[in-house]
Scaffold this motif. Structure first.
Motif, PDB file in Angstrom:
ATOM      1  N   ASP A 546       7.392  -0.602   5.953  1.00 36.13           N
ATOM      2  CA  ASP A 546       7.009  -1.411   4.793  1.00 36.13           C
ATOM      3  C   ASP A 546       7.879  -1.143   3.563  1.00 36.13           C
ATOM      4  OD1 ASP A 546       6.173   1.081   4.021  1.00 36.13           O
ATOM      5  OD2 ASP A 546       4.061   0.547   3.749  1.00 36.13           O
ATOM      6  N   LYS A 547       8.901  -0.287   3.718  1.00 40.62           N
ATOM      7  CA  LYS A 547       9.854   0.029   2.655  1.00 40.62           C
ATOM      8  C   LYS A 547       9.195   0.700   1.445  1.00 40.62           C
ATOM      9  CE  LYS A 547      12.962  -1.930   5.192  1.00 40.62           C
ATOM     10  NZ  LYS A 547      13.906  -1.093   5.985  1.00 40.62           N
ATOM     11  N   VAL A 548       8.045   1.352   1.680  1.00 40.85           N
ATOM     12  CA  VAL A 548       7.352   2.130   0.641  1.00 40.85           C
ATOM     13  C   VAL A 548       6.937   3.454   1.269  1.00 40.85           C
ATOM     14  CG1 VAL A 548       5.383   2.266  -0.916  1.00 40.85           C
ATOM     15  CG2 VAL A 548       6.504   0.056  -0.517  1.00 40.85           C
ATOM     16  N   LEU A 549       7.182   4.549   0.574  1.00 41.41           N
ATOM     17  CA  LEU A 549       6.823   5.863   1.100  1.00 41.41           C
ATOM     18  C   LEU A 549       5.426   6.242   0.632  1.00 41.41           C
ATOM     19  CD1 LEU A 549      10.133   7.904   0.676  1.00 41.41           C
ATOM     20  CD2 LEU A 549       9.243   6.804   2.730  1.00 41.41           C
ATOM     21  N   GLU A 550       4.463   6.266   1.578  1.00 43.21           N
ATOM     22  CA  GLU A 550       3.118   6.727   1.272  1.00 43.21           C
ATOM     23  C   GLU A 550       3.045   8.245   1.423  1.00 43.21           C
ATOM     24  OE1 GLU A 550       3.525   4.122   3.504  1.00 43.21           O
ATOM     25  OE2 GLU A 550       2.923   2.494   2.162  1.00 43.21           O
ATOM     26  N   SER A 551       1.949   8.828   0.974  1.00 49.16           N
ATOM     27  CA  SER A 551       1.813  10.282   0.963  1.00 49.16           C
ATOM     28  C   SER A 551       1.921  10.871   2.365  1.00 49.16           C
ATOM     29  CB  SER A 551       0.480  10.691   0.324  1.00 49.16           C
ATOM     30  OG  SER A 551      -0.601  10.095   1.015  1.00 49.16           O
ATOM     31  N   GLU A 552       1.399  10.151   3.384  1.00 48.02           N
ATOM     32  CA  GLU A 552       1.446  10.681   4.755  1.00 48.02           C
ATOM     33  C   GLU A 552       2.851  10.614   5.353  1.00 48.02           C
ATOM     34  OE1 GLU A 552       0.012   6.350   4.996  1.00 48.02           O
ATOM     35  OE2 GLU A 552      -0.342   8.128   3.734  1.00 48.02           O
ATOM     36  N   GLU A 553       3.781   9.940   4.667  1.00 45.78           N
ATOM     37  CA  GLU A 553       5.160   9.840   5.140  1.00 45.78           C
ATOM     38  C   GLU A 553       6.086  10.837   4.448  1.00 45.78           C
ATOM     39  OE1 GLU A 553       4.853   5.029   6.005  1.00 45.78           O
ATOM     40  OE2 GLU A 553       5.907   5.772   4.233  1.00 45.78           O
ATOM     41  N   LEU A 554       5.493  11.733   3.670  1.00 45.51           N
ATOM     42  CA  LEU A 554       6.264  12.724   2.918  1.00 45.51           C
ATOM     43  C   LEU A 554       6.109  14.107   3.524  1.00 45.51           C
ATOM     44  CD1 LEU A 554       5.371  11.689  -0.741  1.00 45.51           C
ATOM     45  CD2 LEU A 554       7.442  11.091   0.529  1.00 45.51           C
ATOM     46  N   ALA A 555       7.205  14.855   3.565  1.00 44.58           N
ATOM     47  CA  ALA A 555       7.141  16.276   3.914  1.00 44.58           C
ATOM     48  C   ALA A 555       6.705  17.050   2.668  1.00 44.58           C
ATOM     49  CB  ALA A 555       8.494  16.775   4.393  1.00 44.58           C
ATOM     50  N   PRO A 556       5.886  18.095   2.817  1.00 44.95           N
ATOM     51  CA  PRO A 556       5.371  18.814   1.644  1.00 44.95           C
ATOM     52  C   PRO A 556       6.444  19.655   0.960  1.00 44.95           C
ATOM     53  CG  PRO A 556       4.696  19.899   3.663  1.00 44.95           C
ATOM     54  CD  PRO A 556       5.356  18.617   4.086  1.00 44.95           C
ATOM     55  N   SER A 557       6.172  20.005  -0.272  1.00 49.10           N
ATOM     56  CA  SER A 557       7.072  20.874  -1.033  1.00 49.10           C
ATOM     57  C   SER A 557       6.976  22.310  -0.516  1.00 49.10           C
ATOM     58  CB  SER A 557       6.724  20.828  -2.518  1.00 49.10           C
ATOM     59  OG  SER A 557       5.419  21.342  -2.730  1.00 49.10           O
ATOM     60  N   TYR A 558       7.912  23.148  -0.957  1.00 49.08           N
ATOM     61  CA  TYR A 558       7.853  24.551  -0.557  1.00 49.08           C
ATOM     62  C   TYR A 558       8.571  25.436  -1.571  1.00 49.08           C
ATOM     63  CZ  TYR A 558      12.736  24.150   1.059  1.00 49.08           C
ATOM     64  OH  TYR A 558      14.093  23.947   1.109  1.00 49.08           O
TER      65      TYR A 558
END
Length: 606
Positions: A546-558
């Motif tokens: 969908d060309k939008v990055l949702e939260s579940e498509e993100l790798a977490p910070s570290y």
């Protein structure tokens, strides 16, 4: 200096350049170049099953040219050259030039150049050996012998590294990180044939065995790999002119370089012992180069030369099984210094590629020293990257995952326009500040697009020129000199990058990255303590279309922190202990961090 292909003091070079010294390399306790680079502001190391890839200015490993003593390294897998296979024991310094202002190096330097400069012997006879033990059966053994006699300088190094496979998820048979055993040997020899002529020989051999376990449903597979890499170069430097008359000599340099990368991999069914897939890649590269450096009217430093590069790849994964590429190149550059406080560089490179014809890459750079403590630098460059063997001719099906990837002979080269602006300010004694802003405008980006279903039931992908994109950002660094034995470096990198047509942020890139180095040295006792941390904000792992990055498509910070302490004993021994990943950060879904691990080592220098 890598930035100008000519010797320059770092503070005088007009091109923004990062330098990592031998002392900094030793302070990290790193086993390989990848572990060294990840502690430098604006340099990102991404680890996955293909190795440690480096990212500069938001551009991935396939856009970064990796050199050893100015010679290109081969053996990329999925576009990534594994920095973990490059050992550190023979390295004197590392020079990093970000962006297409390194255009004198031509194809594959669109995102920048990392040049690893090897050491010379510095005493009549020297020996250094070390052994480090770490958890997960990790062993790091190194040895160096140096000889400097009359006109001869020789440095020989040998290292061996081993680690068992690591499984961060014990709920199945698969291993998260492959195990390996490798050996690296290198030799560098210089001989002063006459006062004006110097002969240089260098060679390196690397071999590595890898092993791991993967699965497809209930079926488990052994992954086995065997890598060999040979490289060698012969060069001659001859000076014309007389240094005793106070004139800068004219220098002619000629080099011949050859390398071969041999990668054999197998996937074996653990139940039936049948080979499910097997592949052999053999990549050869031959390079010849001539370079001429001279000074005109005392204010112009002129460099010009040419290269011929022949590349050949044999692989079961490319159409036809074997392909070759020939590239002829000419480059020229003039460094103009009308006054000591100002320098202007103009240059360019013409590459004639056997598949894509001629392409010219211009560059210009300036440096202005406003005061003794304040320097400004600006540069612009155009870069290009011709599609590689994989992009053009790949025909690969993953039997365990079911997907297929195809090359595309109709691809066009990728290109970029790159701007850089840097400020370096010695705020006061003991505090140095650097700011580096940049912008890359990219055209004809090559990406693997889904075009249907493979015969194995998975997705079928093909490489295509699909988009225009940009990356832009700012790298900030503060270096605090010794205060009561303490030194520190704080770095921060801000990055934005997106597809210009869809607005989708570029994947695999954190907006915010940070580094912190804090060191303490007690000179009287030879005790040194080094704390290093690095941070990355969330980044795009995938897009569902969908060309939008949702939260579940993100790798977490570290945040990952390493601590190391060392002490010199009896002037010739150095004892070290340390802990990597102190707070035991690990999320196997996104990262290959191994968790908290302790190590210890002993080095002898004579």
């Amino acid at each position: 200096m890598t930035a100008t292909k000519t010797p320059q003091r770092l503070e005088d070079t007009p091109v923004i350049t990062n330098l990592i010294t031998r002392a900094e390399i030793e302070a990290t306790g790193a086993e390989n170049i990848g572990e060294v680079l990840e502690h430098t502001a604006g340099i990102i190391i991404h680890r996955d099953g293909h190795g440690d890839g480096v990212q500069l200015q938001g551009l991935d490993s396939e856009y970064i040219l990796i050199l050893v003593d100015g010679e290109p390294q081969v053996g990329r897998i999925a576009g990534k050259l594994d920095m973990a296979r490059l050992a550190v024991e023979n390295v004197e310094r590392i020079e990093i030039v970000k962006g297409a202002t390194a255009s004198l190096f031509g194809n594959a330097a669109l995102g920048g150049v990392i040049n690893i400069i090897t050491r010379k012997a510095t005493s009549p006879f020297s020996v250094q050996v070390s052994q480090t033990f770490e958890q997960n059966s990790t062993l790091d053994s190194r040895g160096t012998v140096g000889l400097q006699r009359d006109n001869l300088n020789v440095l020989l190094t040998l290292s061996r590294n081993h680690r068992d496979p690591i499984d961060l998820d014990t709920s199945d048979l698969t291993t998260t990180i492959d195990g390996y055993a490798n050996v690296t040997g290198s030799a560098r020899t210089e001989y002063q044939l006459t006062p004006a002529t110097n002969l240089i020989f260098s060679g390196q051999y690397f071999t590595q065995d890898q092993e791991g376990i993967s699965a497809s449903g209930p079926v488990a597979f052994d992954r086995l790999g065997d890598i060999e890499n040979f490289s060698g170069s012969v060069g001659v430097e001859h000076e014309f002119g007389d240094r005793t008359q106070g004139k800068s000599p004219t220098l002619l340099t000629g080099k011949f370089y050859a390398t071969r990368y041999d990668d054999e991999s197998s996937v074996i069914n653990r139940d039936s012992a049948e080979i499910s897939s097997q592949n052999l890649n053999i990549q050869d590269l031959l390079k010849g180069e001539l370079q001429f450096d001279t000074t005109l009217w005392k204010k112009h430093q002129l460099t010009f030369g040419g290269e011929v590069v022949i590349e050949n790849l044999q692989s079961q994964r490319i159409t036809g099984g074997e392909r070759g590429i020939l590239t002829n190149s000419l480059f020229v550059q003039n460094v103009f210094r009308p006054v000591s406080a100002f320098a202007f560089v103009i240059g360019g490179r013409l590459d004639n590629h056997s598949e894509f014809g001629a392409h010219f890459s211009p560059k210009l750079s300036t440096m202005y020293r406003m005061t003794d403590n304040l320097r400004l630098r600006f540069s612009y460059g155009q870069g290009f990257r011709a599609p590689d063997f994989k992009n053009l001719y790949l025909d690969f099906t993953n039997v365990t995952a079911g997907y297929q990837v195809l090359g595309n002979p109709s691809l066009q080269p990728e290109s970029s326009h790159n701007w850089n602006f840097g400020v370096e300010y010695q705020i006061f004694d003991g505090l140095l500040g650097r700011i580096h802003a940049y912008r890359n405008d990219l055209h004809n980006l090559i990406e693997a697009e889904r075009i249907g279903q493979s015969v194995a039931g998975g997705s079928k992908f093909e490489y295509q020129n699909i988009s225009k994109a940009f990356t832009e950002g700012v790298d900030v660094e503060a270096v605090i000199g010794s205060i009561g034995g303490f030194t520190s470096t704080v770095g921060y990198a801000y990055l934005q990058g997106a597809d210009k047509e869809t607005g989708l942020p570029l994947l695999n890139r954190s907006t915010h990255n940070g580094t912190l180095k804090l060191a303490y040295l007690h000179a009287n006792t030879g005790t040194q303590i080094d704390l290093r941390g690095r941070y990355a904000s969330p980044w795009g792992f995938f897009d569902d279309g969908d060309k939008v990055l949702e939260s579940e498509e993100l790798a977490p910070s570290y945040w990952v922190w390493n601590l190391r302490a060392s002490k010199t004993l009896l002037k010739i021994f150095k004892l070290s202990i340390g802990c990597n990943n102190i707070f035991d950060f690990k999320i196997p879904t996104f990262y290959t961090f191994t968790g908290r691990s302790f190590y210890g080592g002993l080095a002898l220098t004579y």
